[in-house]
Design a protein around this motif. Structure first.
Motif, PDB file in Angstrom:
ATOM      1  N   ARG A  95      31.846  49.681  47.901  1.00 57.02           N
ATOM      2  CA  ARG A  95      33.031  49.343  47.114  1.00 57.02           C
ATOM      3  C   ARG A  95      32.898  47.948  46.509  1.00 57.02           C
ATOM      4  O   ARG A  95      32.365  47.030  47.150  1.00 57.02           O
ATOM      5  CB  ARG A  95      34.276  49.413  47.997  1.00 57.02           C
ATOM      6  CG  ARG A  95      35.603  49.145  47.263  1.00 57.02           C
ATOM      7  CD  ARG A  95      36.762  49.208  48.245  1.00 57.02           C
ATOM      8  NE  ARG A  95      38.029  48.835  47.634  1.00 57.02           N
ATOM      9  CZ  ARG A  95      38.918  49.690  47.138  1.00 57.02           C
ATOM     10  NH1 ARG A  95      38.668  50.984  47.196  1.00 57.02           N
ATOM     11  NH2 ARG A  95      40.053  49.270  46.609  1.00 57.02           N
ATOM     12  N   GLY A  97      35.473  45.195  44.231  1.00 57.40           N
ATOM     13  CA  GLY A  97      36.787  44.917  43.671  1.00 57.40           C
ATOM     14  C   GLY A  97      36.759  43.671  42.807  1.00 57.40           C
ATOM     15  O   GLY A  97      35.797  42.895  42.836  1.00 57.40           O
ATOM     16  N   ASP A  98      37.824  43.478  42.054  1.00 56.79           N
ATOM     17  CA  ASP A  98      37.861  42.304  41.187  1.00 56.79           C
ATOM     18  C   ASP A  98      38.051  41.033  42.006  1.00 56.79           C
ATOM     19  O   ASP A  98      38.616  41.050  43.105  1.00 56.79           O
ATOM     20  CB  ASP A  98      38.980  42.446  40.149  1.00 56.79           C
ATOM     21  CG  ASP A  98      40.361  42.511  40.764  1.00 56.79           C
ATOM     22  OD1 ASP A  98      41.077  41.507  40.707  1.00 56.79           O
ATOM     23  OD2 ASP A  98      40.720  43.575  41.305  1.00 56.79           O
ATOM     24  N   ASP A  99      37.560  39.938  41.470  1.00 58.27           N
ATOM     25  CA  ASP A  99      37.724  38.619  42.081  1.00 58.27           C
ATOM     26  C   ASP A  99      37.766  37.585  40.956  1.00 58.27           C
ATOM     27  O   ASP A  99      37.793  37.936  39.769  1.00 58.27           O
ATOM     28  CB  ASP A  99      36.619  38.325  43.098  1.00 58.27           C
ATOM     29  CG  ASP A  99      35.213  38.402  42.509  1.00 58.27           C
ATOM     30  OD1 ASP A  99      35.071  38.260  41.267  1.00 58.27           O
ATOM     31  OD2 ASP A  99      34.254  38.585  43.275  1.00 58.27           O
ATOM     32  N   ALA A 109      42.444  44.000  36.915  1.00 60.59           N
ATOM     33  CA  ALA A 109      42.284  44.383  38.319  1.00 60.59           C
ATOM     34  C   ALA A 109      41.629  45.760  38.383  1.00 60.59           C
ATOM     35  O   ALA A 109      41.985  46.666  37.620  1.00 60.59           O
ATOM     36  CB  ALA A 109      43.649  44.414  39.011  1.00 60.59           C
ATOM     37  N   ALA A 111      39.047  48.563  41.168  1.00 63.13           N
ATOM     38  CA  ALA A 111      38.205  48.855  42.325  1.00 63.13           C
ATOM     39  C   ALA A 111      37.212  49.925  41.896  1.00 63.13           C
ATOM     40  O   ALA A 111      37.572  50.865  41.170  1.00 63.13           O
ATOM     41  CB  ALA A 111      39.031  49.328  43.519  1.00 63.13           C
ATOM     42  N   GLU A 113      34.404  52.473  43.525  1.00 62.11           N
ATOM     43  CA  GLU A 113      33.871  53.081  44.745  1.00 62.11           C
ATOM     44  C   GLU A 113      32.701  53.984  44.382  1.00 62.11           C
ATOM     45  O   GLU A 113      32.818  54.820  43.479  1.00 62.11           O
ATOM     46  CB  GLU A 113      34.957  53.875  45.460  1.00 62.11           C
ATOM     47  CG  GLU A 113      36.120  52.998  45.929  1.00 62.11           C
ATOM     48  CD  GLU A 113      37.211  53.786  46.627  1.00 62.11           C
ATOM     49  OE1 GLU A 113      37.184  55.042  46.553  1.00 62.11           O
ATOM     50  OE2 GLU A 113      38.093  53.145  47.239  1.00 62.11           O
ATOM     51  N   ASN A 131      42.715  51.837  39.588  1.00 63.02           N
ATOM     52  CA  ASN A 131      43.506  50.741  39.014  1.00 63.02           C
ATOM     53  C   ASN A 131      44.566  50.306  40.031  1.00 63.02           C
ATOM     54  O   ASN A 131      45.619  50.927  40.140  1.00 63.02           O
ATOM     55  CB  ASN A 131      44.180  51.185  37.715  1.00 63.02           C
ATOM     56  CG  ASN A 131      44.980  50.056  37.068  1.00 63.02           C
ATOM     57  OD1 ASN A 131      45.055  48.949  37.598  1.00 63.02           O
ATOM     58  ND2 ASN A 131      45.584  50.334  35.929  1.00 63.02           N
ATOM     59  N   PRO A 132      44.302  49.216  40.773  1.00 66.02           N
ATOM     60  CA  PRO A 132      45.277  48.725  41.740  1.00 66.02           C
ATOM     61  C   PRO A 132      46.278  47.739  41.143  1.00 66.02           C
ATOM     62  O   PRO A 132      47.145  47.218  41.858  1.00 66.02           O
ATOM     63  CB  PRO A 132      44.386  48.015  42.765  1.00 66.02           C
ATOM     64  CG  PRO A 132      43.277  47.452  41.930  1.00 66.02           C
ATOM     65  CD  PRO A 132      43.047  48.453  40.810  1.00 66.02           C
ATOM     66  N   SER A 277      43.487  56.803  39.290  1.00 62.61           N
ATOM     67  CA  SER A 277      42.045  56.726  39.498  1.00 62.61           C
ATOM     68  C   SER A 277      41.380  57.833  38.695  1.00 62.61           C
ATOM     69  O   SER A 277      42.029  58.787  38.262  1.00 62.61           O
ATOM     70  CB  SER A 277      41.695  56.866  40.982  1.00 62.61           C
ATOM     71  OG  SER A 277      42.052  58.153  41.466  1.00 62.61           O
TER      72      SER A 277
END
Length: 291
Positions: A95, A97-99, A109, A111, A113, A131-132, A277
């Motif tokens: 996985r 994720g954005d940072d 933003a 994620a 997987e 899309n979180p 998603s």
């Protein structure tokens, strides 16, 4: 570091995946044949995952909400270390994720997987984009696996071809400076494209909205069957003189030559609503006469 790779398989395939880019870096059959390109100096990658863009943006700049962000060819996922979610004897999941670093290049933003799995002598790669965030998520996604040319157990690169079921000719887009340019018709022989290095003198062959969703990469005594779902487009690429052939399921392509605008208006984008998603999958099945 040992934790950076995971090896798994069944009685027909042994697969190695790296945490760097969640990249496939080994695909060996029961006879010891390596089906994946060895990431040599002609192109130092095996099978990168392309996200959040496929190809290039004009000037390598993503424009959004009045700001310019530097985002280079094929995006950043291939150069980021993913986190292991699961590892076992038949596969793995990772996985990303954005940072702060990703948002400097791509202000959204997300994620990503990635699940690799072996079953019945076939390898599958399933990618889920989530899309979180609270805003829409615009993206492009692509696989970029490079397979050996010549295939394992074959005498030379001559005599290799790709069979496209039900296709009479390829309507191919070409690239100029990494951007989508003109259209070229490539004829097939009974649905078969004979492979020659000269095919790639104009860079990749880009097939937009490519319907078959399957092909066979064929040589005397060996073949690789590939199927995909969720991906709308496809790319074929090699470097003349290099011993690899990239078979690339894509959702989206490089930006068109002459376009340069707000990223949300870029042609070919997939846009996910908040909390949604989308899943993409490709699978390959190597076959040799030793089986």
């Amino acid at each position: 570091m040992p934790d950076d790779t995971h090896r798994f398989g069944d009685d027909r395939l042994t697969v190695t995946v790296s945490a760097h880019g969640a990249e496939l870096c080994g695909l060996r059959d029961a006879g010891g044949g390596e089906w994946l390109w060895h990431a040599g100096p002609e192109w130092p990658r095996h099978a990168p995952i392309l996200f959040p863009i496929v190809g290039r943006l004009p000037g390598d700049v993503l424009r959004h909400a009045g700001r310019a962000h530097r985002l280079t060819q094929h995006g950043f996922a291939r150069d980021r270390r993913f986190t292991w979610v699961r590892r076992n004897g038949t596969g793995c999941a990772l996985r990303l994720g954005d940072d702060e670093a990703t948002r400097a290049a791509y202000p959204f933003a997300f994620a990503l997987e990635v699940e690799w799995a072996v079953a019945g002598g076939a390898l599958s790669c399933t990618v889920t984009v989530l899309n979180p965030g609270r805003e829409v998520l615009p993206f492009l996604l692509g696989g970029h696996p490079a397979f050996a040319w010549p295939l394992p157990g074959t005498a030379s690169a001559e005599g290799h071809s790709i069979a496209f079921p039900g296709v009479e000719a390829l309507s191919a887009r070409r690239l100029t400076g990494g951007l989508l340019d003109g259209v070229e018709t490539i004829p097939l022989r009974n649905g078969v494209l004979p492979l020659e290095p000269s095919l790639f003198e104009k860079d990749a062959i880009v097939l937009q909205d490519f319907r078959p969703r399957e092909l066979r990469y064929i040589a005397p005594g060996a073949a690789l069957e590939m199927r995909w779902e969720g991906y709308s487009d496809f790319g074929l690429w090699s470097k003349p003189g290099a011993s690899f052939l990239c078979l690339e399921p894509w959702c989206g392509t490089a930006a068109p030559l002459g376009w340069d605008g707000e990223f949300l208006e870029r042609p070919g984008l997939t846009i996910l609503a908040p909390g949604h998603s989308r899943r993409f999958r490709w699978e390959v099945r190597p076959e040799r006469s030793l089986y």
